[in-house]
Structure formats: C-alpha cells, structure tokens
Design a protein around this motif. Structure first.
Motif, PDB file in Angstrom:
ATOM      1  N   PHE A  26      -4.477  -3.964  11.115  1.00  0.00           N
ATOM      2  CA  PHE A  26      -5.534  -3.545  10.195  1.00  0.00           C
ATOM      3  C   PHE A  26      -6.763  -3.100  10.965  1.00  0.00           C
ATOM      4  CE2 PHE A  26      -3.123  -6.915   8.046  1.00  0.00           C
ATOM      5  CZ  PHE A  26      -2.615  -6.187   6.987  1.00  0.00           C
ATOM      6  N   ASP A  27      -7.605  -2.302  10.315  1.00  0.00           N
ATOM      7  CA  ASP A  27      -8.864  -1.890  10.930  1.00  0.00           C
ATOM      8  C   ASP A  27     -10.047  -2.671  10.374  1.00  0.00           C
ATOM      9  OD1 ASP A  27      -9.125  -0.738   8.402  1.00  0.00           O
ATOM     10  OD2 ASP A  27      -9.917   1.147   9.163  1.00  0.00           O
ATOM     11  N   SER A  28      -9.841  -3.474   9.326  1.00  0.00           N
ATOM     12  CA  SER A  28     -10.923  -4.261   8.733  1.00  0.00           C
ATOM     13  C   SER A  28     -10.336  -5.427   7.949  1.00  0.00           C
ATOM     14  CB  SER A  28     -11.762  -3.391   7.782  1.00  0.00           C
ATOM     15  OG  SER A  28     -10.976  -3.021   6.657  1.00  0.00           O
ATOM     16  N   PHE A  29     -11.183  -6.430   7.715  1.00  0.00           N
ATOM     17  CA  PHE A  29     -10.742  -7.546   6.882  1.00  0.00           C
ATOM     18  C   PHE A  29     -10.489  -7.075   5.457  1.00  0.00           C
ATOM     19  CE2 PHE A  29     -12.944 -10.169  10.160  1.00  0.00           C
ATOM     20  CZ  PHE A  29     -11.819 -10.851  10.589  1.00  0.00           C
ATOM     21  N   GLU A  30     -11.256  -6.110   5.001  1.00  0.00           N
ATOM     22  CA  GLU A  30     -11.051  -5.578   3.659  1.00  0.00           C
ATOM     23  C   GLU A  30      -9.626  -5.040   3.493  1.00  0.00           C
ATOM     24  OE1 GLU A  30     -12.943  -2.303   0.563  1.00  0.00           O
ATOM     25  OE2 GLU A  30     -13.704  -2.415   2.598  1.00  0.00           O
ATOM     26  N   CYS A  31      -9.160  -4.280   4.471  1.00  0.00           N
ATOM     27  CA  CYS A  31      -7.796  -3.745   4.393  1.00  0.00           C
ATOM     28  C   CYS A  31      -6.758  -4.863   4.483  1.00  0.00           C
ATOM     29  CB  CYS A  31      -7.566  -2.707   5.488  1.00  0.00           C
ATOM     30  SG  CYS A  31      -8.335  -1.107   5.127  1.00  0.00           S
ATOM     31  N   ALA A  32      -7.025  -5.864   5.322  1.00  0.00           N
ATOM     32  CA  ALA A  32      -6.100  -6.993   5.443  1.00  0.00           C
ATOM     33  C   ALA A  32      -5.984  -7.740   4.121  1.00  0.00           C
ATOM     34  CB  ALA A  32      -6.562  -7.934   6.554  1.00  0.00           C
ATOM     35  N   ILE A  33      -7.122  -7.959   3.460  1.00  0.00           N
ATOM     36  CA  ILE A  33      -7.118  -8.641   2.168  1.00  0.00           C
ATOM     37  C   ILE A  33      -6.337  -7.832   1.141  1.00  0.00           C
ATOM     38  CG2 ILE A  33      -8.596  -9.276   0.210  1.00  0.00           C
ATOM     39  CD1 ILE A  33     -10.697 -10.130   2.375  1.00  0.00           C
ATOM     40  N   GLN A  34      -6.600  -6.537   1.077  1.00  0.00           N
ATOM     41  CA  GLN A  34      -5.912  -5.696   0.091  1.00  0.00           C
ATOM     42  C   GLN A  34      -4.403  -5.720   0.282  1.00  0.00           C
ATOM     43  OE1 GLN A  34      -7.038  -4.151  -2.684  1.00  0.00           O
ATOM     44  NE2 GLN A  34      -8.895  -5.269  -2.200  1.00  0.00           N
ATOM     45  N   ARG A  35      -3.940  -5.795   1.516  1.00  0.00           N
ATOM     46  CA  ARG A  35      -2.508  -5.767   1.787  1.00  0.00           C
ATOM     47  C   ARG A  35      -1.855  -7.143   1.653  1.00  0.00           C
ATOM     48  NH1 ARG A  35       1.316  -1.735   2.594  1.00  0.00           N
ATOM     49  NH2 ARG A  35      -0.511  -0.581   3.219  1.00  0.00           N
ATOM     50  N   MET A  36      -2.575  -8.199   2.064  1.00  0.00           N
ATOM     51  CA  MET A  36      -1.910  -9.489   2.223  1.00  0.00           C
ATOM     52  C   MET A  36      -2.272 -10.560   1.204  1.00  0.00           C
ATOM     53  SD  MET A  36      -1.688  -9.847   6.316  1.00  0.00           S
ATOM     54  CE  MET A  36      -0.391 -11.086   6.146  1.00  0.00           C
ATOM     55  N   ALA A  37      -3.438 -10.483   0.591  1.00  0.00           N
ATOM     56  CA  ALA A  37      -3.850 -11.544  -0.328  1.00  0.00           C
ATOM     57  C   ALA A  37      -3.005 -11.515  -1.597  1.00  0.00           C
ATOM     58  CB  ALA A  37      -5.328 -11.388  -0.691  1.00  0.00           C
ATOM     59  N   PRO A  38      -2.593 -12.687  -2.069  1.00  0.00           N
ATOM     60  CA  PRO A  38      -1.837 -12.726  -3.325  1.00  0.00           C
ATOM     61  C   PRO A  38      -2.708 -12.265  -4.496  1.00  0.00           C
ATOM     62  CG  PRO A  38      -2.405 -14.948  -2.606  1.00  0.00           C
ATOM     63  CD  PRO A  38      -2.838 -14.023  -1.519  1.00  0.00           C
ATOM     64  N   ILE A  39      -2.073 -11.896  -5.578  1.00  0.00           N
ATOM     65  CA  ILE A  39      -2.771 -11.412  -6.774  1.00  0.00           C
ATOM     66  C   ILE A  39      -2.675 -12.460  -7.873  1.00  0.00           C
ATOM     67  CG2 ILE A  39      -2.770  -9.624  -8.556  1.00  0.00           C
ATOM     68  CD1 ILE A  39      -1.595  -7.726  -6.438  1.00  0.00           C
ATOM     69  N   CYS A  40      -3.810 -12.757  -8.512  1.00  0.00           N
ATOM     70  CA  CYS A  40      -3.835 -13.702  -9.633  1.00  0.00           C
ATOM     71  C   CYS A  40      -2.932 -13.178 -10.748  1.00  0.00           C
ATOM     72  CB  CYS A  40      -5.265 -13.864 -10.145  1.00  0.00           C
ATOM     73  SG  CYS A  40      -5.388 -14.929 -11.608  1.00  0.00           S
ATOM     74  N   GLU A  41      -2.072 -14.042 -11.248  1.00  0.00           N
ATOM     75  CA  GLU A  41      -1.116 -13.638 -12.279  1.00  0.00           C
ATOM     76  C   GLU A  41      -1.745 -13.503 -13.660  1.00  0.00           C
ATOM     77  OE1 GLU A  41       2.761 -15.510 -12.119  1.00  0.00           O
ATOM     78  OE2 GLU A  41       2.428 -15.975  -9.997  1.00  0.00           O
ATOM     79  N   CYS A  43      -5.606 -12.475 -14.107  1.00  0.00           N
ATOM     80  CA  CYS A  43      -6.636 -11.423 -14.116  1.00  0.00           C
ATOM     81  C   CYS A  43      -6.394 -10.314 -13.092  1.00  0.00           C
ATOM     82  CB  CYS A  43      -8.011 -12.035 -13.917  1.00  0.00           C
ATOM     83  SG  CYS A  43      -8.312 -12.631 -12.230  1.00  0.00           S
ATOM     84  N   SER A  44      -5.408 -10.486 -12.242  1.00  0.00           N
ATOM     85  CA  SER A  44      -5.004  -9.486 -11.238  1.00  0.00           C
ATOM     86  C   SER A  44      -5.984  -9.297 -10.090  1.00  0.00           C
ATOM     87  CB  SER A  44      -4.724  -8.125 -11.897  1.00  0.00           C
ATOM     88  OG  SER A  44      -3.684  -8.252 -12.832  1.00  0.00           O
ATOM     89  N   CYS A  45      -6.965 -10.203  -9.919  1.00  0.00           N
ATOM     90  CA  CYS A  45      -7.849 -10.072  -8.756  1.00  0.00           C
ATOM     91  C   CYS A  45      -7.131 -10.609  -7.519  1.00  0.00           C
ATOM     92  CB  CYS A  45      -9.177 -10.800  -8.978  1.00  0.00           C
ATOM     93  SG  CYS A  45      -9.106 -12.589  -8.869  1.00  0.00           S
ATOM     94  N   ARG A  46      -7.587 -10.203  -6.356  1.00  0.00           N
ATOM     95  CA  ARG A  46      -7.032 -10.712  -5.104  1.00  0.00           C
ATOM     96  C   ARG A  46      -7.545 -12.130  -4.882  1.00  0.00           C
ATOM     97  NH1 ARG A  46      -2.863  -7.680  -3.023  1.00  0.00           N
ATOM     98  NH2 ARG A  46      -3.277  -5.547  -3.637  1.00  0.00           N
ATOM     99  N   ILE A  47      -6.660 -13.019  -4.482  1.00  0.00           N
ATOM    100  CA  ILE A  47      -7.028 -14.409  -4.227  1.00  0.00           C
ATOM    101  C   ILE A  47      -7.392 -14.521  -2.750  1.00  0.00           C
ATOM    102  CG2 ILE A  47      -6.280 -16.812  -4.295  1.00  0.00           C
ATOM    103  CD1 ILE A  47      -4.187 -15.873  -6.439  1.00  0.00           C
ATOM    104  N   ILE A  48      -8.702 -14.586  -2.466  1.00  0.00           N
ATOM    105  CA  ILE A  48      -9.135 -14.655  -1.076  1.00  0.00           C
ATOM    106  C   ILE A  48      -9.656 -16.042  -0.707  1.00  0.00           C
ATOM    107  CG2 ILE A  48      -9.543 -12.204  -0.842  1.00  0.00           C
ATOM    108  CD1 ILE A  48     -12.501 -12.714  -1.282  1.00  0.00           C
ATOM    109  N   GLY A  49      -9.709 -16.938  -1.668  1.00  0.00           N
ATOM    110  CA  GLY A  49     -10.039 -18.333  -1.407  1.00  0.00           C
ATOM    111  C   GLY A  49      -8.749 -19.143  -1.461  1.00  0.00           C
ATOM    112  N   HIS A  50      -8.877 -20.406  -1.793  1.00  0.00           N
ATOM    113  CA  HIS A  50      -7.697 -21.265  -1.873  1.00  0.00           C
ATOM    114  C   HIS A  50      -6.821 -20.922  -3.073  1.00  0.00           C
ATOM    115  CE1 HIS A  50      -8.710 -23.849   1.438  1.00  0.00           C
ATOM    116  NE2 HIS A  50      -9.959 -23.899   0.987  1.00  0.00           N
ATOM    117  N   GLY A  51      -7.424 -20.564  -4.188  1.00  0.00           N
ATOM    118  CA  GLY A  51      -6.649 -20.323  -5.393  1.00  0.00           C
ATOM    119  C   GLY A  51      -6.001 -21.606  -5.877  1.00  0.00           C
TER     120      GLY A  51
END
Length: 77
Positions: A26-41, A43-51
């Motif tokens: 990745f070139d940024s944490f933003e891109c890493a989050i978009q690719r790797m963070a799970p999605i809330c089932e 509201c569909s937001c990216r889960i970047i905390g513990h969830g």
C-alpha cells in the motif's frame, strides 16, 4: 518502488502488510484500510477499531449488532 494494490500509485515509500499468510502493498494507511478492514454487516462502514463480533458476523459497534438481532452485545458493561 512498488504499486499500491488499492489505488495503483507507484510510490517510493510504499509499505507491506503481512496478514494471514499474504503480503499486501500500500501507499497509505487509507488504502490499507479500504482494502483490508472488515465491513460492518449493518451500516457497511469499515471497521477500523476493535468492532464487535456475534458468531461469524462483524459489526462496528453494539448498536449495529443489536439492529441485526445480536441483543447480548453492549457498548458498556
């Protein structure tokens, strides 16, 4: 230099993330989050905390889990 697998930017300061036997670039944490963070089932937001997890289902918070019927999960004990 290596190309970001999310946006394709060929960046001299790209970095690798090693997870579950795979290597991601990745070139940024933003891109890493978009690719790797799970999605809330709910509201569909990216889960970047513990969830929170109920069985095999992931949610960003207890509210979203309850909206899907996981009544035992709470934000505070």
């Amino acid at each position: 230099m290596a190309a970001c697998e999310t946006c394709g930017n060929d960046y001299d300061m790209s970095f690798e993330v090693h997870a579950q036997g795979a290597v991601h670039t990745f070139d940024s944490f933003e891109c890493a989050i978009q690719r790797m963070a799970p999605i809330c089932e709910h509201c569909s937001c990216r889960i970047i905390g513990h969830g929170v997890q109920d069985g095999g289902h992931w949610y960003c918070c207890a509210h979203c889990a309850r909206e899907k019927g996981a009544m035992a999960l709470v934000d505070r004990a």
